[in-house]
Design an enzyme around this catalytic site. Structure first.
Site, PDB file in Angstrom:
ATOM      1  N   HIS A  50     -22.531   5.642  48.848  1.00  4.71           N
ATOM      2  CA  HIS A  50     -21.342   4.806  48.910  1.00  4.71           C
ATOM      3  C   HIS A  50     -20.240   5.510  48.126  1.00  4.71           C
ATOM      4  CE1 HIS A  50     -23.319   1.484  50.860  1.00  4.71           C
ATOM      5  NE2 HIS A  50     -24.187   1.313  49.868  1.00  4.71           N
ATOM      6  N   CYS A  69     -17.745   6.247  51.832  1.00 11.48           N
ATOM      7  CA  CYS A  69     -16.466   5.560  52.028  1.00 11.48           C
ATOM      8  C   CYS A  69     -15.467   6.047  50.985  1.00 11.48           C
ATOM      9  CB  CYS A  69     -16.642   4.046  51.892  1.00 11.48           C
ATOM     10  SG  CYS A  69     -17.611   3.296  53.219  1.00 11.48           S
TER      11      CYS A  69
END
Length: 372
Positions: free
Chosen positions: A200, A243
């Site tokens: 992430h 991300c």
């Protein structure tokens, strides 16, 4: 003569011409009255694969003789200079002009020509490929299902390309930072260092499994010229699947290659690559936006990267050309994702490579020794 060169390099041209280049070549041949509208429509039938289109293009032009073949090759030199030079077409033309027979012409696609404009890539192993796979986090609800698919694809790819692949799973932010320092001191560095980080992330960096952020600069800076003398003048390559924000990229329509009437405004870029040379940092998305991963098949970016890099390495394509194909491939993908409110929205994204490379970077698979 030029038509003989097309005949000699027919297989390499068929396998190496990309769809955008085929389209540009056909536009040039139409403008030069080499091919008519009906011939072009026959070549680009929707039922034909890219390989079929490339084969028919070569055959149509070759049968029209020397002048038509010369126009095609000159157009290719302009439209895809790297591919043209990888086939050493100018030498083929020179040999034909001196009267040499086709049996004397080397097939350079099987034995690519390396020049001083290209990074050295001939050690075996080529170097280390480090894969950091953060799949499980302190909050079990944000597990990155499907990430192992990316690991498997990357491991297969870089072992094929001749790298020593090492995999580290579920690293904290401080673990990641420490790993970078350890690997920057590694003595097995050869031609290149590759690092793939799957996790992430947000606008400020990559997330550790402790859900703390490791800044991108902490990942790359240990390998700059001051901190890693063994890699001075050698490519340092980072593929970041994470991300870089929480927004979804807007969807716009493109027709006939023209710009869309709706232009997405982008904010200021808040990160930078190291000022030292020979870095490539390819991120799965642009600043401020999410990166898409399919739990059943892996992430859009990594899966496209592995596919195009394996295919491109066989053709001697350089990494920036390959990443351009990846950008196009990923940008065309369609999907739906659910928001926190359980609404479905269009899933769109585009990767972003940043680089300070000084030469062409071509990942050449090592040759497998034949048994006697």
């Amino acid at each position: 003569m030029a038509e003989k060169v097309l005949e000699t390099l027919r297989i390499q041209l068929r396998d190496g011409l990309t769809e955008p280049v085929i389209k540009n070549l056909l536009d040039d041949l139409r403008a030069e009255n080499v091919l008519g509208t009906e011939e072009i429509e026959e070549i680009v039938q929707k039922t034909k694969t890219r390989t079929d289109q490339a084969r028919d293009l070569i055959d149509y032009v070759r049968k029209k003789g020397r002048k038509a073949s010369e126009i095609l090759l000159q157009s290719l030199k302009i439209r895809d200079k790297h591919f043209y030079e990888s086939l050493d077409i100018d030498s083929h033309l020179a040999i034909q002009e001196t009267g040499a027979t086709s049996s004397h012409i080397p097939i350079t696609a099987d034995k690519p020509k390396t020049t001083t404009d290209e990074y050295k890539m001939d050690n075996n192993p080529r170097g280390i490929c480090l894969i950091i796979n953060n799949e499980n986090f302190e909050n079990p609800e944000i597990k990155r299902n499907g990430s192992q698919k990316d690991v498997d694809s990357l491991k297969h790819l870089f072992e094929y390309l001749g790298f020593l692949v090492e995999i580290k799973k579920d690293q904290t932010a401080s673990d990641i930072k420490e790993l970078m320092i350890v690997y920057s001191k590694e003595r097995l560095h050869a031609d290149c260092f590759v690092c793939c980080v799957l996790s992430h992330g947000d606008e400020t960096g990559v997330e550790g499994c402790d859900q703390k952020i490791c800044p991108l600069n902490d990942i790359t800076s240990p390998f700059d010229g001051d901190n890693c003398p063994d890699l001075i003048g050698k490519p340092k390559v980072f593929f970041i699947q994470a991300c870089k924000g929480h927004e979804m990229q807007s969807k716009v329509l493109v027709a006939d290659g023209s710009a869309s009437s709706r232009i997405q405004k982008s904010g200021n870029v808040s990160y930078s690559i190291p000022k030292d040379s020979d870095f490539l940092i390819a991120t799965s998305t642009v600043q401020g936006y999410v990166s898409i991963r399919d739990p059943s098949s892996g992430s859009w970016f990594i899966q496209s990267l592995c596919k195009h890099l394996e295919e491109g390495s066989k053709r001697g394509q350089d990494i920036l050309r390959i990443l351009t194909l990846v950008n196009d491939d990923v940008s065309r993908k369609e999907g739906l994702i659910k928001t926190k409110d359980n609404d479905e929205i269009d899933a769109k994204m585009t990767p972003q490579p940043l680089f300070t490379l000084r030469k062409l970077l071509v990942f050449r698979p090592p040759k497998v020794a034949a048994y006697k």
